[in-house]
Scaffold this motif. Structure first.
Motif, PDB file in Angstrom:
ATOM      1  N   ILE A 199       0.835  -1.207   0.000  1.00 60.72           N
ATOM      2  CA  ILE A 199       0.000   0.000   0.000  1.00 60.72           C
ATOM      3  C   ILE A 199       0.866   1.253   0.000  1.00 60.72           C
ATOM      4  N   MET A 200       1.949   1.246   0.745  1.00 61.27           N
ATOM      5  CA  MET A 200       2.843   2.387   0.784  1.00 61.27           C
ATOM      6  C   MET A 200       3.455   2.655  -0.587  1.00 61.27           C
ATOM      7  N   ILE A 201       3.878   1.615  -1.279  1.00 60.08           N
ATOM      8  CA  ILE A 201       4.452   1.776  -2.612  1.00 60.08           C
ATOM      9  C   ILE A 201       3.421   2.338  -3.581  1.00 60.08           C
ATOM     10  N   VAL A 202       2.192   1.842  -3.518  1.00 61.60           N
ATOM     11  CA  VAL A 202       1.129   2.351  -4.394  1.00 61.60           C
ATOM     12  C   VAL A 202       0.875   3.826  -4.122  1.00 61.60           C
ATOM     13  N   LEU A 203       0.836   4.228  -2.863  1.00 57.55           N
ATOM     14  CA  LEU A 203       0.596   5.630  -2.538  1.00 57.55           C
ATOM     15  C   LEU A 203       1.754   6.529  -2.973  1.00 57.55           C
ATOM     16  N   ILE A 204       2.977   6.057  -2.862  1.00 54.17           N
ATOM     17  CA  ILE A 204       4.132   6.840  -3.320  1.00 54.17           C
ATOM     18  C   ILE A 204       4.082   7.027  -4.832  1.00 54.17           C
ATOM     19  N   ILE A 205       3.770   5.958  -5.569  1.00 47.72           N
ATOM     20  CA  ILE A 205       3.659   6.064  -7.028  1.00 47.72           C
ATOM     21  C   ILE A 205       2.527   7.013  -7.396  1.00 47.72           C
ATOM     22  N   TRP A 206       1.401   6.891  -6.717  1.00 51.04           N
ATOM     23  CA  TRP A 206       0.257   7.777  -6.968  1.00 51.04           C
ATOM     24  C   TRP A 206       0.649   9.233  -6.728  1.00 51.04           C
TER      25      TRP A 206
ATOM     26  N   ASP B   5       0.733  12.128  -9.591  1.00 53.43           N
ATOM     27  CA  ASP B   5      -0.081  13.325  -9.417  1.00 53.43           C
ATOM     28  C   ASP B   5       0.767  14.586  -9.510  1.00 53.43           C
ATOM     29  N   VAL B   6       1.942  14.592  -8.902  1.00 52.56           N
ATOM     30  CA  VAL B   6       2.791  15.778  -8.880  1.00 52.56           C
ATOM     31  C   VAL B   6       3.382  16.072 -10.252  1.00 52.56           C
ATOM     32  N   PHE B   7       3.909  15.060 -10.932  1.00 54.61           N
ATOM     33  CA  PHE B   7       4.662  15.321 -12.152  1.00 54.61           C
ATOM     34  C   PHE B   7       3.847  15.200 -13.435  1.00 54.61           C
ATOM     35  N   LEU B   8       2.775  14.416 -13.464  1.00 57.84           N
ATOM     36  CA  LEU B   8       2.051  14.224 -14.711  1.00 57.84           C
ATOM     37  C   LEU B   8       0.726  14.993 -14.765  1.00 57.84           C
ATOM     38  N   ILE B   9       0.053  15.096 -13.650  1.00 55.24           N
ATOM     39  CA  ILE B   9      -1.275  15.706 -13.678  1.00 55.24           C
ATOM     40  C   ILE B   9      -1.200  17.211 -13.454  1.00 55.24           C
ATOM     41  N   ASN B  10      -0.391  17.657 -12.521  1.00 51.98           N
ATOM     42  CA  ASN B  10      -0.304  19.103 -12.233  1.00 51.98           C
ATOM     43  C   ASN B  10       0.940  19.693 -12.782  1.00 51.98           C
TER      44      ASN B  10
END
Length: 52
Positions: free
Chosen positions: A36-43, A47-52
């Protein structure tokens, strides 16, 4: 936990089974938390580099 089970009156085989179950549950929950931690870090990075 093994000693506690023996003191409570369980026989040796039941105490061993409870102890192995406890170790397995601990390792499974640790693995799940890591996943879960790895999934949240990837998310977060997506979010930081691709979406915004």
């Amino acid at each position: 936990m093994f000693i506690v089970e023996l003191v409570q009156g369980f026989n040796f085989q039941q105490a061993i089974n409870v102890s192995f179950g406890l170790v397995f549950a601990f390792l499974a929950s640790t693995f799940a938390q890591g996943l879960i931690m790895i999934v949240l870090i990837i998310w977060f990075f997506l979010d930081v580099f691709l979406i915004n």
